[in-house]
Design a protein around this motif. Structure first.
Motif, PDB file in Angstrom:
ATOM      1  N   ASP A 263      34.674 -30.840-167.033  1.00 26.69           N
ATOM      2  CA  ASP A 263      34.289 -30.710-168.401  1.00 26.69           C
ATOM      3  C   ASP A 263      32.754 -31.702-168.381  1.00 26.69           C
ATOM      4  O   ASP A 263      33.171 -33.483-168.982  1.00 26.69           O
ATOM      5  CB  ASP A 263      34.511 -30.792-169.438  1.00 26.69           C
ATOM      6  N   GLU A 264      32.260 -31.637-167.917  1.00 23.12           N
ATOM      7  CA  GLU A 264      30.892 -32.672-167.343  1.00 23.12           C
ATOM      8  C   GLU A 264      30.117 -33.197-168.711  1.00 23.12           C
ATOM      9  O   GLU A 264      29.741 -34.376-168.632  1.00 23.12           O
ATOM     10  CB  GLU A 264      29.706 -31.775-166.205  1.00 23.12           C
ATOM     11  N   ASP A 265      30.184 -32.105-169.637  1.00 27.25           N
ATOM     12  CA  ASP A 265      29.217 -32.952-170.726  1.00 27.25           C
ATOM     13  C   ASP A 265      30.262 -33.707-171.582  1.00 27.25           C
ATOM     14  O   ASP A 265      29.357 -34.860-172.361  1.00 27.25           O
ATOM     15  CB  ASP A 265      29.424 -31.791-171.801  1.00 27.25           C
ATOM     16  N   ARG A 266      31.370 -33.752-171.537  1.00 31.00           N
ATOM     17  CA  ARG A 266      32.406 -34.910-172.305  1.00 31.00           C
ATOM     18  C   ARG A 266      32.970 -35.659-170.980  1.00 31.00           C
ATOM     19  O   ARG A 266      33.434 -37.128-171.346  1.00 31.00           O
ATOM     20  CB  ARG A 266      33.061 -34.285-172.476  1.00 31.00           C
ATOM     21  N   LEU A 267      32.543 -35.941-169.540  1.00 31.46           N
ATOM     22  CA  LEU A 267      33.423 -36.887-168.918  1.00 31.46           C
ATOM     23  C   LEU A 267      34.730 -36.656-168.948  1.00 31.46           C
ATOM     24  O   LEU A 267      34.626 -37.615-168.287  1.00 31.46           O
ATOM     25  CB  LEU A 267      32.406 -37.892-169.287  1.00 31.46           C
ATOM     26  N   HIS A 268      34.726 -35.510-168.804  1.00 31.06           N
ATOM     27  CA  HIS A 268      36.411 -35.638-168.098  1.00 31.06           C
ATOM     28  C   HIS A 268      37.047 -35.122-166.765  1.00 31.06           C
ATOM     29  O   HIS A 268      36.367 -33.685-166.958  1.00 31.06           O
ATOM     30  CB  HIS A 268      37.095 -34.882-169.843  1.00 31.06           C
ATOM     31  N   ILE A 269      38.193 -34.058-166.712  1.00 27.87           N
ATOM     32  CA  ILE A 269      38.554 -34.156-165.681  1.00 27.87           C
ATOM     33  C   ILE A 269      39.755 -34.324-165.789  1.00 27.87           C
ATOM     34  O   ILE A 269      40.521 -35.134-166.015  1.00 27.87           O
ATOM     35  CB  ILE A 269      38.824 -35.056-164.063  1.00 27.87           C
ATOM     36  N   ASP A 270      40.946 -32.831-166.167  1.00 28.74           N
ATOM     37  CA  ASP A 270      42.452 -32.658-166.041  1.00 28.74           C
ATOM     38  C   ASP A 270      42.563 -31.829-164.948  1.00 28.74           C
ATOM     39  O   ASP A 270      42.073 -30.631-164.515  1.00 28.74           O
ATOM     40  CB  ASP A 270      42.388 -32.119-167.378  1.00 28.74           C
ATOM     41  N   ALA A 271      44.036 -32.384-164.144  1.00 35.00           N
ATOM     42  CA  ALA A 271      44.155 -31.581-162.838  1.00 35.00           C
ATOM     43  C   ALA A 271      45.855 -31.540-163.166  1.00 35.00           C
ATOM     44  O   ALA A 271      46.232 -32.170-163.718  1.00 35.00           O
ATOM     45  CB  ALA A 271      43.932 -32.566-161.752  1.00 35.00           C
ATOM     46  N   THR A 272      46.098 -30.805-162.714  1.00 36.83           N
ATOM     47  CA  THR A 272      47.552 -30.462-162.039  1.00 36.83           C
ATOM     48  C   THR A 272      48.404 -30.285-161.348  1.00 36.83           C
ATOM     49  O   THR A 272      47.025 -30.518-160.227  1.00 36.83           O
ATOM     50  CB  THR A 272      48.298 -28.932-163.037  1.00 36.83           C
ATOM     51  N   PHE A 273      49.555 -31.128-160.151  1.00 40.35           N
ATOM     52  CA  PHE A 273      50.489 -31.174-159.439  1.00 40.35           C
ATOM     53  C   PHE A 273      51.736 -30.237-159.563  1.00 40.35           C
ATOM     54  O   PHE A 273      51.862 -29.817-160.702  1.00 40.35           O
ATOM     55  CB  PHE A 273      49.992 -32.587-158.878  1.00 40.35           C
TER      56      PHE A 273
END
Length: 127
Positions: free
Chosen positions: A55-65
């Motif tokens: 989410d570039e607007d909110r400067l968020h990155i979520d990932a799963t492993f």
């Protein structure tokens, strides 16, 4: 940039539960928030996530492993701070109590990848 942790903004990420299967960290950088977010996105790709949601607007990155039959979540948040920004990271197992240090190692591996990407960007004079 070296900033005492108590001078940083409060983390936007939830705290770890009282179990050893979660790891967090934060670092301040003399890099614009959007630039740091892009660098973090590139660094994360080197840690080999299963899925990534940005989410570039909110400067968020979520990932799963995926670890065997288990899923771990990693969250990255970039927050403007002074003339630069702060990057927060949290990696946690969805289930269980112990992860044999997997999440801590993942956070360390992410920081190492981030340092490498930052150095490459500096060498290319992109930041």
């Amino acid at each position: 940039m070296s900033t005492p942790a108590d001078a940083l903004p409060a983390t936007p990420l939830p705290p770890c539960p009282g179990t050893p299967n979660c790891a967090t960290g934060e670092k301040a950088f003399e890099v614009a928030p959007r630039t740091l977010w892009l660098i973090a996105e590139h660094a994360l790709s080197r840690v080999d996530p299963h899925t990534v949601i940005t989410d570039e607007d909110r400067l968020h990155i979520d990932a799963t492993f995926r670890v065997f039959f288990f899923t771990d979540d990693l969250a990255i948040r970039v927050v403007p701070h002074g003339d630069g920004s702060v990057l927060y990271v949290r990696s946690a197992s969805r289930t269980g109590r112990s992860d044999l240090g997997v999440n801590k190692r993942r956070v360390v591996k992410f920081w190492e990848a981030l340092d490498d990407v930052l150095e490459e960007a500096r060498e290319m004079r992109e930041i």
